[in-house]
Motif scaffolding. Sequence first.
Motif, PDB file in Angstrom:
ATOM      1  N   THR A 123     -11.420   0.874   3.722  1.00 27.30           N
ATOM      2  CA  THR A 123     -11.759  -0.544   3.693  1.00 27.30           C
ATOM      3  C   THR A 123     -10.490  -1.383   3.812  1.00 27.30           C
ATOM      4  O   THR A 123      -9.365  -0.863   3.707  1.00 27.30           O
ATOM      5  CB  THR A 123     -12.471  -0.901   2.388  1.00 27.30           C
ATOM      6  N   ALA A 124     -10.669  -2.685   3.990  1.00 27.32           N
ATOM      7  CA  ALA A 124      -9.522  -3.584   4.030  1.00 27.32           C
ATOM      8  C   ALA A 124      -8.727  -3.488   2.727  1.00 27.32           C
ATOM      9  O   ALA A 124      -7.488  -3.493   2.732  1.00 27.32           O
ATOM     10  CB  ALA A 124      -9.996  -5.020   4.268  1.00 27.32           C
ATOM     11  N   GLU A 125      -9.427  -3.373   1.610  1.00 27.53           N
ATOM     12  CA  GLU A 125      -8.749  -3.259   0.316  1.00 27.53           C
ATOM     13  C   GLU A 125      -7.930  -1.975   0.244  1.00 27.53           C
ATOM     14  O   GLU A 125      -6.811  -1.971  -0.302  1.00 27.53           O
ATOM     15  CB  GLU A 125      -9.781  -3.285  -0.818  1.00 27.53           C
ATOM     16  N   ASP A 126      -8.463  -0.874   0.799  1.00 29.11           N
ATOM     17  CA  ASP A 126      -7.718   0.392   0.820  1.00 29.11           C
ATOM     18  C   ASP A 126      -6.412   0.236   1.597  1.00 29.11           C
ATOM     19  O   ASP A 126      -5.349   0.720   1.172  1.00 29.11           O
ATOM     20  CB  ASP A 126      -8.553   1.501   1.472  1.00 29.11           C
ATOM     21  N   LEU A 127      -6.474  -0.412   2.755  1.00 32.95           N
ATOM     22  CA  LEU A 127      -5.283  -0.572   3.593  1.00 32.95           C
ATOM     23  C   LEU A 127      -4.224  -1.419   2.898  1.00 32.95           C
ATOM     24  O   LEU A 127      -3.030  -1.124   2.978  1.00 32.95           O
ATOM     25  CB  LEU A 127      -5.660  -1.202   4.925  1.00 32.95           C
ATOM     26  N   LEU A 128      -4.647  -2.460   2.198  1.00 30.56           N
ATOM     27  CA  LEU A 128      -3.692  -3.315   1.500  1.00 30.56           C
ATOM     28  C   LEU A 128      -3.031  -2.568   0.344  1.00 30.56           C
ATOM     29  O   LEU A 128      -1.828  -2.723   0.092  1.00 30.56           O
ATOM     30  CB  LEU A 128      -4.395  -4.575   0.998  1.00 30.56           C
ATOM     31  N   GLU A 129      -3.795  -1.720  -0.358  1.00 36.53           N
ATOM     32  CA  GLU A 129      -3.220  -0.926  -1.450  1.00 36.53           C
ATOM     33  C   GLU A 129      -2.249   0.116  -0.910  1.00 36.53           C
ATOM     34  O   GLU A 129      -1.184   0.357  -1.499  1.00 36.53           O
ATOM     35  CB  GLU A 129      -4.342  -0.245  -2.238  1.00 36.53           C
ATOM     36  N   THR A 130      -2.595   0.734   0.213  1.00 40.95           N
ATOM     37  CA  THR A 130      -1.696   1.714   0.823  1.00 40.95           C
ATOM     38  C   THR A 130      -0.396   1.058   1.264  1.00 40.95           C
ATOM     39  O   THR A 130       0.684   1.645   1.148  1.00 40.95           O
ATOM     40  CB  THR A 130      -2.389   2.402   2.015  1.00 40.95           C
ATOM     41  N   LYS A 131      -0.478  -0.166   1.783  1.00 37.54           N
ATOM     42  CA  LYS A 131       0.737  -0.894   2.166  1.00 37.54           C
ATOM     43  C   LYS A 131       1.642  -1.102   0.959  1.00 37.54           C
ATOM     44  O   LYS A 131       2.871  -0.932   1.058  1.00 37.54           O
ATOM     45  CB  LYS A 131       0.379  -2.245   2.789  1.00 37.54           C
TER      46      LYS A 131
END
Length: 282
Positions: A123-131
């Motif tokens: 999800t978008a939230e997953d990508l932001l956390e990975t960043k």
Amino acid sequence: MSSLESRMNMAHLCMSTCLGVKKGEKVLVIAESEGFPYAEALAAEAGVLGANPTVALIPDYKPYDKEPGEVVIAAMNAADVVVHALTELAANQFVHTKARKDALANGARFGNLMVPPPPSNATAEDLLETKKRADRLADLLTGAKRARVTTALGTDVSMSHEGRKGVPISSICTEPGRWASLPNFSESAVAPLEGTTEGVAVIDGMVNWIGFVKEPLTLTIEKGYVTNVAGGSDADRLREIWERGDEHATNVAELGIGTVPNDPVLGSNLDKRLIGTAHLGL
């Protein structure tokens, strides 16, 4: 080939979250024949967001092709956003072209599509956390003077990277002049000081253009260069790849550490993004 629904969902994540496409922007999508269905989805999503998409279909790449044609280069330099849907081999080469560097210098945002395997449901939230994870790890690499990598199979490699900056790589690319692999690729990397890498690296995962190794490869590294590789037929294939390069083909140029959780190991270039893996770039 994935379903139209999954391609459109992925295209939405790429265009909206990763590249931040805005109304009125000029978006160029570059594809080979194999990636054309993904290019259609990316262009359609750009249109939904109010951008002005153009699709360029280029000839299928051959190993060691370099720059794209002059028409594609001109389009890249005119675009606000450039994203390509190419095979793994072509994508590996395309991101290192002068054309890509020049487009970024002109302010373009560049996306390198690396299609994840199903069921990929980031999800978008997953990508932001990975960043955030990649940024934290890059800060640690920047602050350190040396790195050492060890594994149970016998890897023991050390290097100096004093004064070198750790590089966070994520799929979030919303600023001019930046590029990223999409939709879910992340790692942190550092370039060791030339001539300082020493030790033995036992490669039990994948090698670009070879895939999963049939048996572990053992690389002997001295003064920054691989001086010997052992490990059956894959070792022979690796030597053949090096022979196509110049005298620096075996220089250890990168230590990368994956930061993406929860996805499977595939035996492809996507593996180097995974938490629990590290890779050497030569």
